[in-house]
Each structure stands twice: as structure tokens, then as C-alpha cells.
Design a protein around this motif. Structure first.
Motif, PDB file in Angstrom:
ATOM      1  N   CYS A  32      34.693  53.193  45.680  1.00 22.45           N
ATOM      2  CA  CYS A  32      35.281  52.807  46.967  1.00 22.45           C
ATOM      3  C   CYS A  32      35.782  51.371  46.989  1.00 22.45           C
ATOM      4  N   HIS A  33      35.414  50.554  45.973  1.00 22.00           N
ATOM      5  CA  HIS A  33      35.789  49.141  46.031  1.00 22.00           C
ATOM      6  C   HIS A  33      36.095  48.477  44.696  1.00 22.00           C
ATOM      7  N   SER A  34      35.728  49.112  43.577  1.00 25.89           N
ATOM      8  CA  SER A  34      35.901  48.417  42.296  1.00 25.89           C
ATOM      9  C   SER A  34      36.222  49.381  41.166  1.00 25.89           C
ATOM     10  N   GLY A  35      36.961  48.880  40.200  1.00 22.08           N
ATOM     11  CA  GLY A  35      37.207  49.582  38.956  1.00 22.08           C
ATOM     12  C   GLY A  35      38.290  50.643  39.017  1.00 22.08           C
ATOM     13  N   PRO A  36      38.769  51.049  37.828  1.00 24.17           N
ATOM     14  CA  PRO A  36      39.781  52.104  37.756  1.00 24.17           C
ATOM     15  C   PRO A  36      39.184  53.450  38.180  1.00 24.17           C
ATOM     16  N   PRO A  37      39.980  54.371  38.656  1.00 25.40           N
ATOM     17  CA  PRO A  37      41.442  54.302  38.697  1.00 25.40           C
ATOM     18  C   PRO A  37      41.995  53.643  39.957  1.00 25.40           C
ATOM     19  N   ASP A  38      41.225  53.573  41.033  1.00 24.15           N
ATOM     20  CA  ASP A  38      41.768  53.091  42.304  1.00 24.15           C
ATOM     21  C   ASP A  38      41.860  51.580  42.405  1.00 24.15           C
ATOM     22  N   TYR A  39      41.022  50.845  41.674  1.00 26.70           N
ATOM     23  CA  TYR A  39      41.005  49.387  41.769  1.00 26.70           C
ATOM     24  C   TYR A  39      41.112  48.743  40.392  1.00 26.70           C
ATOM     25  N   PRO A  40      42.180  49.020  39.659  1.00 21.54           N
ATOM     26  CA  PRO A  40      42.299  48.459  38.305  1.00 21.54           C
ATOM     27  C   PRO A  40      42.389  46.934  38.291  1.00 21.54           C
ATOM     28  N   ASN A  41      42.828  46.321  39.388  1.00 19.27           N
ATOM     29  CA  ASN A  41      42.916  44.862  39.454  1.00 19.27           C
ATOM     30  C   ASN A  41      41.627  44.218  39.949  1.00 19.27           C
ATOM     31  N   ASN A  42      40.622  45.032  40.224  1.00 20.41           N
ATOM     32  CA  ASN A  42      39.315  44.530  40.646  1.00 20.41           C
ATOM     33  C   ASN A  42      38.266  45.159  39.723  1.00 20.41           C
TER      34      ASN A  42
END
Length: 193
Positions: A32-42
Motif C-alpha cells: 500500500c505504500h512501498s516497493g514495486p510494482p506500485d511504488y518503484p520510486n519508493n
């Protein structure tokens, strides 16, 4: 201890730091907040990065209480079970402002009002005991569940940039928010003077 309606906030200790890291970055809620695939820049930090002071990580004082004006972490406890973690930190902000961060350890404890109660309870404590007049919280715009939950705790989205809340020396470090200027939702809760 800070008492809420549904939860109590118990000061976290250094012995809690590893499990708190795992709740945030090694659990089913991490997506919900970190890591790929949804948050690759975080990206998901290592445990060592989580504990590091280089970028505002969860250094020892969050777990010892030796710098209460800078920040402190608490276990969110429902009855006898810890269901999450909440913290405040002010070291990087203008006077009278504190930033909150929170996560629930698993999906089974989400949607039950524990987080909302924790935000309200900690916010009231900071206002009454430390003179904090304004709280901010800054999730990703895409984390709509978190944004809705923060709204239930009295936080309202603002058009202000993160840099407007920061002390001058931290603008270059934290000015874009954790998710960048286009994806960080900044929500504010103000207390009457």
C-alpha cells in the motif's frame, strides 16, 4: 501510556524496532505504500537503512524517549495485542508543527478504527502536552485507504507544498515529500490556539 477510545499507545522500545520494521516493510500491507510494482520510486529499505539517521530514519531516540521534542514512536495496542505503530517527529519542521507516520501490522487489523483512534489520541496528546498547533501527515495520493482514514481523524488535504512546513535547513532533504511533489498527499490538522 496514552489512552484512546479503542486503543492505547505504549511507548515503543528498542526491542520493538525490528518487528515494527517488519510490520511496515515485510508485511501484506507494505504494498500500500512501498516497493514495486506500485511504488518503484519508493523502494523498501533494508533494516539498517530504516534505523539510519542519514535520511531521517527511525534512530534510537524514537524508542528511548531521550529527544521528545524531535520525535517518539508508540505501539498501537488493542487490549493486549499490538496492532500497529505510530510516531511523531518534529526535528525537521517549523516550530509548533509535528509530522505523524503510522502503519497497521496486517490486513486483519485494518478498517477497525484503530488507526483513526491512534491519530486522534496522539494528536491530542501533542497539542495538550507539547503545544503542537498543527499536524501533518503525507501518504501517497494513490494510498486512498490511508487518505480516507486520515480524513476520519480530522486531517484535511492542503494545496501547500511540503517545503512550507519545513525548517529551512531541511527543505533540500524533505521538500518533495516521500513520494515526490506530484504524488505526495499532504494532509493537515490544526488545533485552536
Amino acid at each position: 501510556m496514552i489512552k484512546g477510545d479503542k486503543i492505547n499507545l505504549i511507548p515503543a522500545t528498542l526491542d520493538d524496532r525490528r518487528k515494527i520494521y517488519e510490520w511496515c516493510f515485510q508485511s501484506e500491507t507494505t504494498k500500500c505504500h512501498s516497493g514495486p510494482p506500485d511504488y518503484p520510486n519508493n523502494p523498501i529499505p533494508t533494516y539498517e537503512e530504516f534505523c539510519s539517521s542519514d535520511d531521517g530514519g527511525y534512530t534510537e531516540y524514537y524508542f528511548t524517549g531521550v529527544k521528545p521534542k524531535d520525535g517518539r514512536g508508540f505501539l498501537i495496542v488493542n487490549g493486549k495485542e499490538a496492532v500497529g505503530f505510530i510516531s511523531y517527529y518534529s526535528f525537521h519542521l517549523k516550530s509548533g508543527i509535528s509530522e505523524l507516520d503510522m502503519w497497521i501490522k496486517d490486513e486483519a487489523n485494518c478498517g477497525k478504527g484503530f488507526g483513526t483512534d491512534a491519530l486522534v489520541s496522539l494528536g491530542n496528546y501533542l497539542n495538550e502536552e507539547m503545544g503542537i498547533r498543527e499536524l501533518i501527515i503525507a501518504p501517497s495520493e494513490r494510498n486512498t485507504r490511508a487518505v480516507r482514514a486520515y480524513g476520519k481523524a480530522g486531517f484535511v488535504k492542503t494545496d501547500k507544498a511540503m517545503s512550507e512546513f519545513l525548517a529551512d535547513e531541511y527543505i533540500s532533504v524533505f521538500g518533495e515529500g516521500d513520494y515526490g511533489t506530484g504524488d505526495t498527499a499532504i494532509l493537515v490538522k490544526r488545533f485552536n490556539a
